[in-house]
Each structure stands twice: as structure tokens, then as C-alpha cells.
Design a protein around this motif. Sequence first.
Motif, PDB file in Angstrom:
ATOM      1  N   GLU A   1       0.282  -1.369   0.064  1.00 22.61           N
ATOM      2  CA  GLU A   1       0.126   0.051   0.535  1.00 22.61           C
ATOM      3  C   GLU A   1       0.925   1.656   0.359  1.00 22.61           C
ATOM      4  OE1 GLU A   1      -3.626  -1.871   3.265  1.00 22.61           O
ATOM      5  OE2 GLU A   1      -2.767  -0.533   3.584  1.00 22.61           O
ATOM      6  N   LEU A   2       0.013   2.332  -0.670  1.00 21.22           N
ATOM      7  CA  LEU A   2       1.411   3.418  -0.870  1.00 21.22           C
ATOM      8  C   LEU A   2       0.320   4.913  -0.195  1.00 21.22           C
ATOM      9  CD1 LEU A   2       3.882   4.609  -1.810  1.00 21.22           C
ATOM     10  CD2 LEU A   2       2.444   5.146  -3.632  1.00 21.22           C
ATOM     11  N   ILE A   3       0.398   5.025   1.373  1.00 18.75           N
ATOM     12  CA  ILE A   3       0.438   5.903   1.546  1.00 18.75           C
ATOM     13  C   ILE A   3       1.010   7.252   1.818  1.00 18.75           C
ATOM     14  CG2 ILE A   3      -0.252   6.761   3.990  1.00 18.75           C
ATOM     15  CD1 ILE A   3      -0.796   3.926   5.115  1.00 18.75           C
ATOM     16  N   GLN A   4       0.162   8.394   0.811  1.00 17.44           N
ATOM     17  CA  GLN A   4       1.105   9.636   0.863  1.00 17.44           C
ATOM     18  C   GLN A   4       0.188  10.902   1.750  1.00 17.44           C
ATOM     19  OE1 GLN A   4       2.391   9.669  -3.769  1.00 17.44           O
ATOM     20  NE2 GLN A   4       0.806  10.377  -3.536  1.00 17.44           N
ATOM     21  N   PRO A   5       0.854  10.974   3.012  1.00 17.46           N
ATOM     22  CA  PRO A   5       0.971  11.957   3.758  1.00 17.46           C
ATOM     23  C   PRO A   5       0.273  13.115   3.096  1.00 17.46           C
ATOM     24  CG  PRO A   5       2.815  10.916   5.109  1.00 17.46           C
ATOM     25  CD  PRO A   5       2.166   9.574   3.880  1.00 17.46           C
ATOM     26  N   LYS A   6       0.211  13.743   3.888  1.00 22.39           N
ATOM     27  CA  LYS A   6      -0.043  15.291   3.431  1.00 22.39           C
ATOM     28  C   LYS A   6       0.762  16.243   4.364  1.00 22.39           C
ATOM     29  CE  LYS A   6      -2.909  15.559   0.185  1.00 22.39           C
ATOM     30  NZ  LYS A   6      -4.569  15.935  -0.633  1.00 22.39           N
ATOM     31  N   THR A   7       0.924  15.927   5.623  1.00 16.19           N
ATOM     32  CA  THR A   7       1.445  16.638   6.447  1.00 16.19           C
ATOM     33  C   THR A   7       2.923  15.615   7.162  1.00 16.19           C
ATOM     34  OG1 THR A   7       0.055  16.646   8.467  1.00 16.19           O
ATOM     35  CG2 THR A   7      -0.554  18.209   7.624  1.00 16.19           C
TER      36      THR A   7
ATOM     37  N   ALA B   1       0.937  13.492   9.538  1.00 21.06           N
ATOM     38  CA  ALA B   1       0.201  12.663   9.518  1.00 21.06           C
ATOM     39  C   ALA B   1       1.332  11.183   8.521  1.00 21.06           C
ATOM     40  CB  ALA B   1      -0.357  12.470   7.977  1.00 21.06           C
TER      41      ALA B   1
ATOM     42  N   PHE C   1      -8.045   8.781   4.235  1.00 20.92           N
ATOM     43  CA  PHE C   1      -8.087   8.912   5.816  1.00 20.92           C
ATOM     44  C   PHE C   1      -7.698  10.068   6.825  1.00 20.92           C
ATOM     45  CE2 PHE C   1      -4.155   7.489   5.440  1.00 20.92           C
ATOM     46  CZ  PHE C   1      -3.172   7.517   6.891  1.00 20.92           C
TER      47      PHE C   1
ATOM     48  N   PRO D   1      -8.100  16.237   4.044  1.00 19.87           N
ATOM     49  CA  PRO D   1      -7.318  14.478   4.075  1.00 19.87           C
ATOM     50  C   PRO D   1      -5.684  15.180   4.206  1.00 19.87           C
ATOM     51  CG  PRO D   1      -7.859  15.885   1.887  1.00 19.87           C
ATOM     52  CD  PRO D   1      -8.432  16.529   2.689  1.00 19.87           C
ATOM     53  N   THR D   2      -5.794  14.189   5.274  1.00 17.64           N
ATOM     54  CA  THR D   2      -3.590  14.304   5.907  1.00 17.64           C
ATOM     55  C   THR D   2      -3.233  13.618   4.606  1.00 17.64           C
ATOM     56  OG1 THR D   2      -4.631  12.957   7.662  1.00 17.64           O
ATOM     57  CG2 THR D   2      -4.561  15.632   8.091  1.00 17.64           C
ATOM     58  N   ALA D   3      -3.749  12.612   4.305  1.00 17.72           N
ATOM     59  CA  ALA D   3      -3.147  11.335   3.748  1.00 17.72           C
ATOM     60  C   ALA D   3      -4.268  10.865   2.076  1.00 17.72           C
ATOM     61  CB  ALA D   3      -2.367  10.265   4.377  1.00 17.72           C
ATOM     62  N   VAL D   4      -3.157  10.102   1.627  1.00 12.08           N
ATOM     63  CA  VAL D   4      -4.301  10.052   0.094  1.00 12.08           C
ATOM     64  C   VAL D   4      -2.977   8.358   0.660  1.00 12.08           C
ATOM     65  CG1 VAL D   4      -4.600   9.831  -2.290  1.00 12.08           C
ATOM     66  CG2 VAL D   4      -3.914  11.745  -1.761  1.00 12.08           C
ATOM     67  N   ARG D   5      -4.729   6.829   0.370  1.00 10.35           N
ATOM     68  CA  ARG D   5      -3.707   6.331   0.521  1.00 10.35           C
ATOM     69  C   ARG D   5      -4.121   5.118  -0.940  1.00 10.35           C
ATOM     70  NH1 ARG D   5      -7.163   2.487   3.360  1.00 10.35           N
ATOM     71  NH2 ARG D   5      -5.041   0.584   4.182  1.00 10.35           N
TER      72      ARG D   5
END
Lengths: 334, 217
Positions: A5-11, A14, B24, B49-53
Amino acid sequence: MKAFELIQPKTLDAALEALPGARDPRAGKVKLLAGGQDLLGELKEHLIDPDQLVNLKALPGLDRIELGADGALTIGALVTLSRIEGEAAVRERCTALAEAAGAVGSLQIRNLGTLGGNLCQRPRCWYYRHEQAVCIKKGGSECFAYGGLNKYNAILGGGPSYIVHPSDVAPALVALEAQAVIRGKRGERKLPLEEFFTLPSEGSVLRENVLSSEEILTQVVVPAPVGSGWRSTYLKFRERGSYDFALSAVALRVALDAEQKIRDARLVLGGVAPIPWRCEKVEKALVGRKIDAATCEFAAKLALDGAEPLEHNAYKIMLTQALITKALRKLAAS
Amino acid sequence: MADEHPKAADANAPRPSFSRRSLFRGAGALAAGGAVADASRAAAAAAAPTAVRYVGMSEIELEINGAAQKVAVEPRTTLLNALRNHCTPPLTGAKLVCDRGSCGACTVLLDGQPVYSCMTLAIDAIGRKVTTVEGVAKGGELNEVQRAICEHDGSMCGFCTPGFVLSITACLERKPDASLDEIKHACAGNYCRCGTYPHLFDAALAAGRALRAKGGK
């Protein structure tokens, strides 16, 4: 590559939330992705099989180079190596760093590879990189390089693993007295980059640095040196001309006084030890000396005192001594 | 790549939904295995959103050679794999050779900069301009580098040629008067097992001259 899975946090928060604690059963199954130039190789060779990658690329602010009012240079962990190489402020103030960044891999690698990723990259030892070789770095019981084919391995600081640290920018940054900024769930810590790296005999033999599974290296700060007459360089010797990892490398920073005598020096070796190898004895002994043939010979000899070559890598002693001499002469003339 | 899904499975791949490419917020969702519990929560997360999954197959949009293209990929799909196996029509100019970021046969440009597409995740190319060798000729006209490589016999088996075209094109874009050493440095990450380097470098210097004569930069 195994699916993940690829999780792309924006902060940053996160991103930290996405990292499991050391006791979490998922620890080791979640990896950080920056430029991916080392990580994708590890995935393709099945050296690691994470369930999740936390992609740091979208994190704001970590792709900046900032020159502070105090002259300190703060470089975000996501800044690419090609940007470091080309940045005027880096070239002027931290020549060794610009030269080291430019010596990493090929242009394609430098265009994606990041500062943070380069500092956190895993060893290149061919036993480590072989999927089937369960060496001591991968939880096995022995370092196969020790009694095996060890042309590229350590001559200093080895045991129980004899890897060499593959980073070019690490020795340069240690020579420039850089500090590492690390963010964890409980806040930020800052330490000399020199203390970021750990010998296999000190920390865990499975790791090369102090970063825990819940932390992210966010920035490197290069303080402005006090006084004048500073100059630095990074010299790398590789087996293959086009691009390669270092067989040996030397990062040197000196301050010369009005009489061309060394006022201060920092000498760090790359490609010869499991960490960027600082030569403090040489640094102290160089103070007050002019850079001449005698000084070069003396420094080169002292720096490799205590080297313990393995069966196939004694050549690294002479090679490193020659690089030290070359670096000293270069800085004397610059 | 053998361990990746066959192309046939992608053709009618659905657009990402909240269940596959979910948004999430915070640790709760992750601790629960990453599942978004219900629609209201998903909507709340979508607001900030703080992250894209990305999980499993998702349809993403890439800008390839100036045109938007939808491709269905997994997180592990490399840009090279996406170009060669998931684009319509397939873009096979970038070659799969070492697949380890060593040889340069897969070189493409990302925002004008050469990169190894085998060492780039397709998802990481979202929002960036991808240029493959198929995109450098304009209106059926070869670019100066391609033409010069033909004229200087800079290609034998041709497998490395697309990578060299892109590395040299990017180099001359930055600096049309690049010296031989600068061209060699720019091409250090590209290998030619046939050994056509001297011809390739002659071609690169000639292309630089042609670009300067045309009054480029």
C-alpha cells in the motif's frame, strides 16, 4: 516487487502517525519512501517486503534550502542531490557538499535521489544485496565478507559487520559539522550528524544509524563556520569512471590563517568504514602546520594508523592516503 | 515484471473509489487496518484529508508527451511498466533492461529532467510532465539530437538509443553549447554495450551546433 500500500501523507504529523512503534507487530513492515533510488532496489531484490510505504514526497517544506540570518544553511531531507549540486549557496559555502552531491550515482539518480534518502541508504555489500545470503546485516550470524570476497569492504571500524557506508554526502556533511534534525511522535531532536551514524559494534548491527522506526530525518543544518579562511573539498575514487560507489573518499575542511597555517581542520573518510570515519587525531595534529609535502605525508600516515585490511582490500590504505594528500594540496592551492 | 498483474486485468479497471483509494485522517483509521469505517467519516476526511492512500489497482492520470492519459496501476507499478504495458497505445521507447537504475535504457524526462523510469513509481509521476522518446519528434520531424544520431551512425543495436536521445536532449536544453566533457557527464548514467559512444558524442556536439545555429538558447 511484492504488492504494498502506498500512503501519501500531506503533513509531517500524518506521516508520523502512519509509522508503527517499535513494539508494534507491523514495525519493519512499514518503510519510508523519498526518492526511492535505493528503496526500489531493495524491494526489487526482495531484501525487504513492506506492507506499506509512506511516501514523503508530498510533505510541505522539506524540499527547501534556506540560508539563515546567522549564515547557517538548512537543507530539507527531500531536496534532491542534483539541486544541492547546483545551488549557488551550497557551492560557495559548502563546496565539499556540492562536490559530494555531484559525485553521487548518475544524473538520473541525482535528479530523484534526496539528501535524506542518501544519508539513510542501506549498504552496498554484495552479500547484503544478495537475496539468498542471510548475512549478519539481515539477521544471520556472520559477515560473509569477512572471510569472503571483501575488496569493497571496511578497513576501519569493521566488526561484526564489515560494510562500508555508501553515502557521498555523509562524509562531506560531517566534515562541515552538520547537524541532523529528526522528528518523532514526541517532538524534534537535533544531533551532530556524526552521532547519527552508528558502528555495527555500537548500535544494532542491523542498522547504520540512530533513526528509530517511528522517526523521520527532516533536515540537515550546516552551521556557518566561525572566522575566515575556510575551504572544503570532497574527493572520491571509483573503480568505474562513469559512475560508481566510492572505493575511498575524503572530505576535508580547513581554515587557513594569514600565514597559510592550518587554524582548524576536519577530515572524514568515506568508503572505508561502516560510518563516515572522522580522523580526530589528524585534525588536532594539523593545527599550526603549513600544508607542505611533510604535512601531507604525516597526515596521510596518521589517518590510516590502525587500519585493519581484510584479505582483498589493503589497497584502500594507499588509495586513501593518496586522496588525503591530494585534498590537502587542493585546499592549499585554492 | 512477472510478479505484477497482467494487462488484461487493467483494461476495465474502475476509477478509484473511497474503498480502494481511500482518504483517512489520523492513526485511528490506520490502526484499524486502514479501512475507512463509514461514508460520513470518509466525507469528513475528504474535507481535510491528511493523507491519500493507494491500495490495489487505481486509475491515475499522467501527463505523457503533452497529453493526459489515464492508466490503471498498482502502487508497485513502476513508471516504466506503466508506459510499456498500461498505456494505450503502449509506449515501448523506454526499454526494460537492468530494472535496477544502472543502465539508462529506461531513461525518460520528468519535468524535463532525465530519470530512470524503472526506479520511479508511476504514482510518483502524477502532476509531472513525462517525456518519452516518442514525444521528442514534433509533427513527424525528428529533433536535432535524433537527426544527428542518424547522421553520425550513433546507434548499433539501438537498445540504448532512446535513453541517450533523452539524456542528450535534456543536456542541450539546459546548455546548447555543452562541451564534450559536459555531454559525457550528462550521459554517464546511460550505457551502450555496443560501444557507440564516440559516435553518440559526435552527434551530441553536432546537435548542439545545429540548435545554436537555429538561434535557440
